[in-house]
Write an enzyme that holds these catalytic residues in place. Structure first.
Site, PDB file in Angstrom:
ATOM      1  N   PRO A  88       9.100 -29.444  38.001  1.00 59.62           N
ATOM      2  CG  PRO A  88      11.352 -30.454  37.840  1.00 59.62           C
ATOM      3  CD  PRO A  88      10.080 -29.570  38.770  1.00 59.62           C
TER       4      PRO A  88
ATOM      5  CD  GLU B 201      17.802 -27.744  46.033  1.00 63.42           C
ATOM      6  OE1 GLU B 201      17.270 -26.970  47.208  1.00 63.42           O
ATOM      7  OE2 GLU B 201      17.894 -27.093  45.586  1.00 63.42           O
TER       8      GLU B 201
ATOM      9  NE  ARG C 202      -0.021 -12.844  25.830  1.00 64.14           N
ATOM     10  CZ  ARG C 202       0.152 -12.166  24.595  1.00 64.14           C
ATOM     11  NH1 ARG C 202       0.609 -10.778  25.610  1.00 64.14           N
ATOM     12  NH2 ARG C 202      -0.358 -11.754  23.424  1.00 64.14           N
TER      13      ARG C 202
ATOM     14  CG  ASP D  28      -0.977 -14.062  20.548  1.00 65.23           C
ATOM     15  OD1 ASP D  28      -0.320 -13.336  19.385  1.00 65.23           O
ATOM     16  OD2 ASP D  28      -0.801 -13.602  21.632  1.00 65.23           O
TER      17      ASP D  28
HETATM   18  N1  ADE Z   1      10.224 -25.897  39.072  1.00 66.70           N
HETATM   19  C1  ADE Z   1      11.848 -26.351  38.846  1.00 66.70           C
HETATM   20  N2  ADE Z   1      11.931 -26.701  37.361  1.00 66.70           N
HETATM   21  C2  ADE Z   1      10.639 -26.633  37.014  1.00 66.70           C
HETATM   22  C3  ADE Z   1       9.699 -26.518  35.970  1.00 66.70           C
HETATM   23  N3  ADE Z   1      10.453 -27.515  34.518  1.00 66.70           N
HETATM   24  N4  ADE Z   1       8.728 -26.206  35.520  1.00 66.70           N
HETATM   25  C4  ADE Z   1       7.825 -26.286  37.130  1.00 66.70           C
HETATM   26  N5  ADE Z   1       8.491 -25.890  38.383  1.00 66.70           N
HETATM   27  C5  ADE Z   1       9.793 -25.937  38.057  1.00 66.70           C
END
Ligand code: ADE
Length: 253
Positions: free
Chosen positions: A87, A114, A152, A167
């Site tokens: 993330p 984690e 794709r 698309d």
């Molecule tokens: N791992 C945990 N959350 C994630 C996300 N939003 N994007 C990519 N990998 C992740």
């Protein structure tokens, strides 16, 4: 296109890789995907991949040496572009998908959220990719999102090249609505023009409908979209009709 995946949950990928377009691409041989269990690279018989965090606190951290061994073992002759799903990465969008597809050889690292020892990132990760601003428990679902999106782009995967270029997002606009039989559903009729057989009129309708859908659902995209003067005039007309005025920031191509 070759994609390798490192994960402690290889079984999550099995059905995914057999189904739909990705499955067909693999069957055809235009896409090659291999999934390796990170635990295969653990040195102990318990196949340990994590440990308690330095500094204390909850949760476990995935240990660096196992990741380093795994990544280096999979590097082979041609070094793949190493992508950590996290993330904290840069957000995936259409342009990044094409860029990653263009690399031709990817190694996807699926951490558990984690944590992963920071030195893995520093030593062997080329790029961190996020699929959105929310936290999942691990990188496995994001890796599948990436595999599907990237596949794709591989020539021969999507039958009609045209359907990729049309698309959503490729033109900077959302896709137009689609209809099939029956012509009426609970009082809602298919737009007459689609039944007319007039291909030029149908094309005009689709362009307009895409513009209208983007204005209504994702007006934020219009600032970046490459719009022709005619499209811009049409947007102004739509905006005026909705009492919202013109659209700021739209550009000519
Ligand atoms: N791992 C945990 N959350 C994630 C996300 N939003 N994007 C990519 N990998 C992740």
């Amino acid at each position: 296109m070759r994609i390798q995946v490192l994960t402690i949950f290889p079984e999550l990928f099995e059905r995914f890789l057999q189904a739909s377009l990705v499955g067909k691409a693999i069957e055809k041989g235009v896409l090659q995907v291999s999934v390796r269990d990170l635990r295969d690279f653990a040195p102990d018989r318990h196949r340990t991949v994590d440990d308690v965090p330095y500094g204390g606190g909850g949760g476990m951290v995935m240990v660096a040496p196992v990741w380093l061994r795994a990544v280096r073992a999979l590097a082979g002759e041609a070094r793949p572009w190493r992508v950590l799903l996290s993330p904290q990465g840069r957000r995936l969008d259409d342009a990044r998908v094409r860029e990653l597809a263009g690399r031709g050889d990817l190694l996807l690292l699926c951490g558990r959220y984690e944590g992963l020892d920071e030195r893995v990132r520093e030593l062997v990760v080329d790029e961190e990719v996020s699929i959105g601003d929310y936290v999942l428990s691990g990188g496995e679902l994001p890796a599948m999102v990436l595999i599907e999106a990237v596949s794709r782009e591989v020539p021969g995967v999507v039958q009609l090249a045209d359907s990729v270029t049309r698309d959503s997002f490729r033109s900077g606009l959302l896709d137009h609505p689609h209809y099939t039989r029956p012509p009426e559903v609970e009082g809602l009729r298919v737009p007459e023009v689609l039944l007319s057989g007039d291909h030029a009129a149908i094309e005009r309708w689709r362009e307009l409908a895409a513009l209208e859908a983007t204005r209504r659902k994702r007006p934020d995209l219009l600032g970046q979209a490459r719009l022709s003067p005619a499209q811009r005039r049409e947007l102004d007309r739509l905006g005026a009709a909705a009492g919202a005025g013109g659209v700021a920031g739209s550009r000519d191509s």
